[in-house]
Design a protein around this motif. Structure first.
Motif, PDB file in Angstrom:
ATOM      1  N   LYS A 359       0.830  -1.192   0.000  1.00 46.61           N
ATOM      2  CA  LYS A 359       0.000   0.000   0.000  1.00 46.61           C
ATOM      3  C   LYS A 359       0.872   1.252   0.000  1.00 46.61           C
ATOM      4  O   LYS A 359       2.000   1.249   0.480  1.00 46.61           O
ATOM      5  CB  LYS A 359      -0.923   0.006   1.215  1.00 46.61           C
ATOM      6  N   LEU A 360       0.328   2.307  -0.568  1.00 42.12           N
ATOM      7  CA  LEU A 360       1.003   3.601  -0.566  1.00 42.12           C
ATOM      8  C   LEU A 360       0.798   4.244   0.805  1.00 42.12           C
ATOM      9  O   LEU A 360      -0.339   4.512   1.219  1.00 42.12           O
ATOM     10  CB  LEU A 360       0.433   4.487  -1.672  1.00 42.12           C
ATOM     11  N   SER A 382       5.554  10.921  -0.172  1.00 38.02           N
ATOM     12  CA  SER A 382       5.439   9.566  -0.686  1.00 38.02           C
ATOM     13  C   SER A 382       6.826   8.987  -0.934  1.00 38.02           C
ATOM     14  O   SER A 382       7.728   9.714  -1.378  1.00 38.02           O
ATOM     15  CB  SER A 382       4.643   9.571  -1.993  1.00 38.02           C
ATOM     16  N   LYS A 387       1.818   8.986  -9.559  1.00 36.51           N
ATOM     17  CA  LYS A 387       1.399   8.914 -10.962  1.00 36.51           C
ATOM     18  C   LYS A 387       0.047   9.570 -11.159  1.00 36.51           C
ATOM     19  O   LYS A 387      -0.167  10.296 -12.139  1.00 36.51           O
ATOM     20  CB  LYS A 387       1.351   7.445 -11.406  1.00 36.51           C
ATOM     21  N   THR A 388      -0.892   9.330 -10.220  1.00 33.87           N
ATOM     22  CA  THR A 388      -2.222   9.955 -10.310  1.00 33.87           C
ATOM     23  C   THR A 388      -2.607  10.522  -8.951  1.00 33.87           C
ATOM     24  O   THR A 388      -2.255   9.965  -7.899  1.00 33.87           O
ATOM     25  CB  THR A 388      -3.295   8.943 -10.751  1.00 33.87           C
ATOM     26  N   SER A 436      -7.564   5.008  -2.667  1.00 37.08           N
ATOM     27  CA  SER A 436      -7.092   5.157  -4.047  1.00 37.08           C
ATOM     28  C   SER A 436      -7.158   6.592  -4.563  1.00 37.08           C
ATOM     29  O   SER A 436      -7.280   6.821  -5.779  1.00 37.08           O
ATOM     30  CB  SER A 436      -7.879   4.236  -4.993  1.00 37.08           C
ATOM     31  N   SER A 439      -2.006   7.175  -6.535  1.00 39.76           N
ATOM     32  CA  SER A 439      -1.262   5.985  -6.968  1.00 39.76           C
ATOM     33  C   SER A 439       0.126   6.453  -7.396  1.00 39.76           C
ATOM     34  O   SER A 439       0.289   7.575  -7.904  1.00 39.76           O
ATOM     35  CB  SER A 439      -1.964   5.270  -8.116  1.00 39.76           C
ATOM     36  N   ASP A 440       1.133   5.601  -7.156  1.00 38.13           N
ATOM     37  CA  ASP A 440       2.500   5.995  -7.500  1.00 38.13           C
ATOM     38  C   ASP A 440       2.994   5.213  -8.714  1.00 38.13           C
ATOM     39  O   ASP A 440       2.242   4.434  -9.312  1.00 38.13           O
ATOM     40  CB  ASP A 440       3.427   5.826  -6.300  1.00 38.13           C
ATOM     41  N   ASP A 443       2.367   1.595  -9.016  1.00 35.67           N
ATOM     42  CA  ASP A 443       0.948   1.223  -8.980  1.00 35.67           C
ATOM     43  C   ASP A 443       0.479   0.863  -7.577  1.00 35.67           C
ATOM     44  O   ASP A 443      -0.511   0.141  -7.414  1.00 35.67           O
ATOM     45  CB  ASP A 443       0.634   0.072  -9.952  1.00 35.67           C
ATOM     46  N   TYR A 444       1.166   1.339  -6.553  1.00 33.91           N
ATOM     47  CA  TYR A 444       0.689   1.210  -5.183  1.00 33.91           C
ATOM     48  C   TYR A 444      -0.352   2.305  -4.942  1.00 33.91           C
ATOM     49  O   TYR A 444      -0.189   3.442  -5.393  1.00 33.91           O
ATOM     50  CB  TYR A 444       1.831   1.368  -4.171  1.00 33.91           C
ATOM     51  N   ARG A 445      -1.419   1.952  -4.219  1.00 32.96           N
ATOM     52  CA  ARG A 445      -2.487   2.904  -3.918  1.00 32.96           C
ATOM     53  C   ARG A 445      -2.709   2.984  -2.412  1.00 32.96           C
ATOM     54  O   ARG A 445      -2.401   2.048  -1.670  1.00 32.96           O
ATOM     55  CB  ARG A 445      -3.792   2.477  -4.623  1.00 32.96           C
ATOM     56  N   ASN A 446      -3.241   4.117  -1.991  1.00 25.64           N
ATOM     57  CA  ASN A 446      -3.467   4.317  -0.557  1.00 25.64           C
ATOM     58  C   ASN A 446      -4.766   3.695  -0.096  1.00 25.64           C
ATOM     59  O   ASN A 446      -5.754   3.632  -0.839  1.00 25.64           O
ATOM     60  CB  ASN A 446      -3.483   5.812  -0.217  1.00 25.64           C
TER      61      ASN A 446
END
Length: 559
Positions: A359-360, A382, A387-388, A436, A439-440, A443-446
């Motif tokens: 996970k982020l 982070s 990324k998003t 989510s 995302s970094d 492709d890790y999401r919070n």
């Protein structure tokens, strides 16, 4: 009458038994003063202050048994030093010194014992005892004194060698044993006695390999800009205009020369696909050539710290097992490296955990049980570039009310998020970040985040207002605010008289340091021996500043 005759022998036997047991169980004597007296010299053979000295052995006898600090050859100083150090041994109450080298002609020698000799019982040191002799017709009688301080901290430097040479050649500290040698005490002071009348080259050395030579790059040194001359020291008698007073002692500043060659000091994998490189100096023209042919430069994201001596490098998926590259910079030999980029495994107890997608997780600038300084924005950082992002889904609650805030990225690669708001003092807040939102590049999401924090009050801090008189026009000076660990908290550059104010300081002890920035490069520079360049001068404000909450400390400082 018969009863009395029977009782007396019994009493006599009992008394005898008591006496026997008393003698059989001795106890330590009580009372009496503690022995604080140092050993005293009873005799010397040859006598102290001898001339025409030719002996190989010296015997110094004391009034009690003694011990020597070990190893004695490192604790006892012979000046001038010999190539082979003397040998020391104890025999009864005597110290036997064996000279292992031929003596110089017409030279006065001094053994400095310092605190190396102690009594056997309580360890009382004899304290600065000296044994002096001459291989010539007379004893030299001149004196030289001074002190050694650290060039940056201005703290006394103890146990460093101070060396005198009878020639002015710059190469002497590299290749020749000094003619006279002394060592600084706990206060950084040194003294030479029984010197001959002439000018000397003075060099200070923290000798890492005990050979009296400046032959290692990490050895610290100090030196005199010009030749030094000893003086005759006489006691000062009031009203006696003929009595000479000691010359003013000089301070010599110890420093380590800078290796001017740029080098990559460290390269390591922080996380999967995340590399840190640390350089000796700020990089000027960095070039990285990746040797993994399948990876082009657009697969990499890099960021340099403010000092430009640390590079952070991220690699976009798919991450290779290892990365090979050649790195170059101005004044640096090309360096070829190969690093493993695999993710470190920590306490994986099940196959399920091994297949979990990380996970982020953000770090923040909250301190002390989620407290935010009322004058600062809230920062989220982070591990990887993002990324998003979708800032519209983030909510900030003040109590039960939703408030508007300004959220932005603070760096070009998208690792740091800044939330700005006019915080109220001692107020509770909640930041709500749904799943989510971020995302970094991995492709890790919070996960959903509820960040609760409380702001501080302006009354929790103090301020320092310092009126500075430089004394010289157009001289660049760096004023640094330091904490108790000498960490630089703030830095200001001035060229004339100025009033500086350091606000929002936590209660505690602080110091101010001034660096005379002769080359105007905005940082302190060390010295260079062969160029006869002394380290840049450093001045400390004389007081430790005790900052209290809700208090303004005002003072003046004349440099």
């Amino acid at each position: 009458m018969n009863i009395r005759r029977k009782i007396i022998p019994v009493l006599l036997e009992l008394a005898v038994v008591i006496i026997i047991f008393s003698c059989a169980n001795p106890v330590a004597p009580t009372g009496g003063p503690k022995d604080i007296r140092a050993p005293k010299v009873v005799s010397c053979d040859p006598p102290d202050h001898s001339i025409h000295f030719t002996k190989k052995n010296i015997s110094i006898t004391f009034d009690e048994f003694i011990t020597l600090d070990q190893p004695p050859e490192e604790k006892i100083i012979l000046s001038p030093p010999s190539k082979n150090k003397p040998e020391y041994k104890l025999k009864g109450k005597s110290l036997i010194i064996t000279l292992t080298d031929t003596l110089y002609k017409n030279t006065t020698y001094t053994f400095f014992f310092g605190n190396a000799i102690k009594d056997m019982n309580e360890g009382n040191p004899i304290g600065d005892y000296q044994y002096i002799f001459s291989s010539g017709d007379y004893l030299d009688s001149l004196t030289l004194k001074g002190s050694v301080e650290n060039a940056l901290t201005c703290e006394p430097e103890k146990n460093v060698w101070v060396m005198l040479y009878e020639s002015s050649e710059d190469s002497l500290p590299y290749k020749a044993i000094p003619y006279y040698i002394s060592r600084t005490d706990d206060n950084g002071n040194f003294s030479f006695f029984n010197l001959r009348s002439r000018a000397y080259k003075l060099f200070v050395l923290r000798d890492a390999n005990s050979n009296y030579l400046y032959d290692l790059p990490d050895e610290q040194i100090a030196f005199s800009d010009s030749l030094v001359e000893p003086w005759i020291q006489k006691p000062v008698i009031l009203g006696d205009t003929d009595a000479s007073t000691p010359a003013k002692t000089r301070i010599f500043y110890l420093f380590q020369e800078s290796d001017s060659v740029q080098r990559l000091m460290e390269a390591k994998t922080i996380r999967e696909g995340f590399i840190q490189m640390v350089f000796r100096y700020p990089v000027k023209n960095l070039d990285i050539q990746y040797l993994n042919q399948e990876y082009t430069s657009d697969r990499f994201i890099q960021s340099m710290n403010q000092a430009r001596d640390t590079l952070l490098l991220w690699i976009k998926p798919q991450i290779p097992d290892s990365l090979s590259f050649v790195i170059r910079d101005e004044g640096m030999e090309p360096d070829t490296l190969s690093l493993s980029l695999a993710a470190p495994r920590r306490n994986l107890k099940s196959s399920k955990r091994e297949t979990e997608v990380p996970k982020l997780v953000f770090s923040t600038n909250l301190v002390n049980l989620n407290r935010l300084a009322v004058y600062k924005p809230l920062l989220l950082n982070s591990p990887y570039p993002l990324k998003t992002v979708d800032f519209s889904r983030i909510l900030l609650l003040e109590g039960k009310d939703t408030v508007k805030t300004v959220i932005s990225m603070t760096d070009p690669i998208g690792r740091s998020i800044c939330l700005e708001y006019k915080w109220k003092e001692n107020k509770s807040y909640e930041m709500l970040i749904p799943d989510s939102v971020f995302s970094d590049i991995m492709d890790y999401r919070n996960d959903s985040i509820i960040l609760k924090f409380t702001t501080t009050s302006y009354a929790d801090y103090g301020s320092l207002k310092m009126d500075i008189q430089t004394g010289v026009v157009n001289r660049q000076i760096i004023i640094q605010l330091l904490d108790e660990k000498n960490t630089i908290l703030n830095s200001e550059v001035i060229t004339t008289d100025a009033t500086l104010e350091f606000r929002n300081l936590l209660p505690g002890k602080y110091r101010l340091r001034a660096v005379i920035d002769d080359n105007r490069n905005r940082h302190w520079d060390t010295g260079t021996y062969l160029s006869h360049q002394q380290p840049e001068k450093v001045i400390y404000y004389s007081k430790v500043i005790d900052i209290r909450a809700n208090w303004i400390y005002e003072e003046s400082w004349s440099l």
